[in-house]
Design a protein around this motif. Structure first.
Motif, PDB file in Angstrom:
ATOM      1  N   ASP A 181      26.536   0.776  -7.169  1.00 24.49           N
ATOM      2  CA  ASP A 181      27.113  -0.703  -7.441  1.00 24.49           C
ATOM      3  C   ASP A 181      27.144  -0.711  -8.959  1.00 24.49           C
ATOM      4  O   ASP A 181      26.947  -1.843  -9.408  1.00 24.49           O
ATOM      5  N   PHE A 192      35.662  -3.692  -1.578  1.00 25.07           N
ATOM      6  CA  PHE A 192      35.044  -2.936  -0.542  1.00 25.07           C
ATOM      7  C   PHE A 192      36.377  -1.914  -0.323  1.00 25.07           C
ATOM      8  O   PHE A 192      35.881  -0.996   0.424  1.00 25.07           O
ATOM      9  N   GLU A 195      36.066   1.019  -2.062  1.00 29.32           N
ATOM     10  CA  GLU A 195      35.183   1.795  -1.785  1.00 29.32           C
ATOM     11  C   GLU A 195      35.450   2.379  -0.434  1.00 29.32           C
ATOM     12  O   GLU A 195      35.018   3.704  -0.213  1.00 29.32           O
ATOM     13  N   TRP A 196      35.821   1.649   0.509  1.00 30.55           N
ATOM     14  CA  TRP A 196      36.134   2.406   2.037  1.00 30.55           C
ATOM     15  C   TRP A 196      37.177   3.474   1.800  1.00 30.55           C
ATOM     16  O   TRP A 196      37.147   4.648   2.570  1.00 30.55           O
ATOM     17  N   CYS A 221      25.136   6.626   1.233  1.00 29.55           N
ATOM     18  CA  CYS A 221      25.730   5.694   0.666  1.00 29.55           C
ATOM     19  C   CYS A 221      26.827   4.698   1.258  1.00 29.55           C
ATOM     20  O   CYS A 221      26.651   3.691   1.313  1.00 29.55           O
ATOM     21  N   GLN A 224      24.771   2.339   3.483  1.00 28.31           N
ATOM     22  CA  GLN A 224      24.447   1.159   2.932  1.00 28.31           C
ATOM     23  C   GLN A 224      25.397  -0.106   2.648  1.00 28.31           C
ATOM     24  O   GLN A 224      24.980  -1.166   2.610  1.00 28.31           O
ATOM     25  N   LYS A 225      26.565   0.539   2.644  1.00 27.92           N
ATOM     26  CA  LYS A 225      27.596  -0.499   2.301  1.00 27.92           C
ATOM     27  C   LYS A 225      28.564  -0.791   3.689  1.00 27.92           C
ATOM     28  O   LYS A 225      29.121  -1.909   3.590  1.00 27.92           O
TER      29      LYS A 225
END
Length: 236
Positions: A181, A192, A195-196, A221, A224-225
């Motif tokens: 982050d 997001f 990141e996805w 990782c 966590q997200k």
């Protein structure tokens, strides 16, 4: 001088097209579908030289994107470039982001900027800096912070989707996924969705490149997200 000698050579072999003035050749070329331009540039050296000149790209820009000539002001950190780069930027924007307004060229240049920076063979600049530069470009061109943030995320998604499947892209995506982050505060933070997309490409397109340690680090990782984790990311 080289252009004159190339044209003289064509005239010596009695080539009818060589007798046409440059401006007529350019008018003919820009009416040919773009997919054929590469073939045209390979016909002879003189035609190849024409495709390197700004006058041809300026004519193509005006013909294909008539409104492009009306936007003279170009503030912000991302360079606009000459007619060829502007033409490519508008084509990319038309293919990927069909916005159809003055925003198109800003989006196209931002896309080219981000893709080129991420594909640098040595270590690319920090993603935080790249993302902030794109946001600053939209704000400098009069867009709101919310709109700039939204468009920057769309550009990241398009660039990540269009990165080639090679060793360099694998290491780049792994770096982006593992950096955590470490983002600038809103509106500079990446969404997001970005990141996805990064993790999705790693766990699908680059699964064979992942060592066991890499896989479990990236999976940690992801957990966590995101919840739940897609089955394809888990290998089934």
């Amino acid at each position: 001088m080289a252009e004159e000698s190339n044209k003289a050579l064509l005239l010596s072999v009695d080539c009818p097209s060589a007798r046409l003035p440059d401006h007529l050749l350019i008018e003919i070329f820009i009416r040919v579908p773009m997919v054929e331009w590469g073939h045209l540039a390979c016909v002879n050296k003189y035609w190849a030289d024409l495709f390197r000149q700004d006058c041809l790209w300026h004519a193509a820009l005006i013909r294909c994107f008539p409104m492009a000539g009306h936007s003279e002001r170009w503030p912000g950190p991302i360079p606009r470039g000459m007619s060829k780069r502007r033409f490519i930027a508008l084509c990319m924007s038309k293919c990927i982001f069909p916005l159809g307004d003055e925003l198109s060229e800003i989006v196209g240049h931002s896309y080219l900027f981000l893709k080129e920076q991420l594909e640098i063979s040595t270590l690319p600049p920090s993603p935080v800096i790249l993302h902030g530069t794109i946001i600053d470009q939209f704000i400098a061109c009069g867009k709101s912070r919310d709109r700039a943030h939204e468009l920057a995320s769309v550009i990241w998604l398009a660039v990540i989707d269009n990165l080639e499947e090679n060793h360099q892209t694998f290491h780049l995506l792994k770096r982006l996924a593992l950096e955590g982050d470490v983002f600038l505060p809103y509106p500079y933070s990446r969404s997001f969705k970005v990141e996805w997309k990064i993790l999705d490409r790693l766990f699908t397109d680059f699964r064979d490149c992942l060592a066991d340690a890499d896989y479990y680090d990236l999976l940690a990782c992801a957990k966590q997200k995101f919840q739940p984790i897609p089955p394809t990311w888990l290998g089934y």
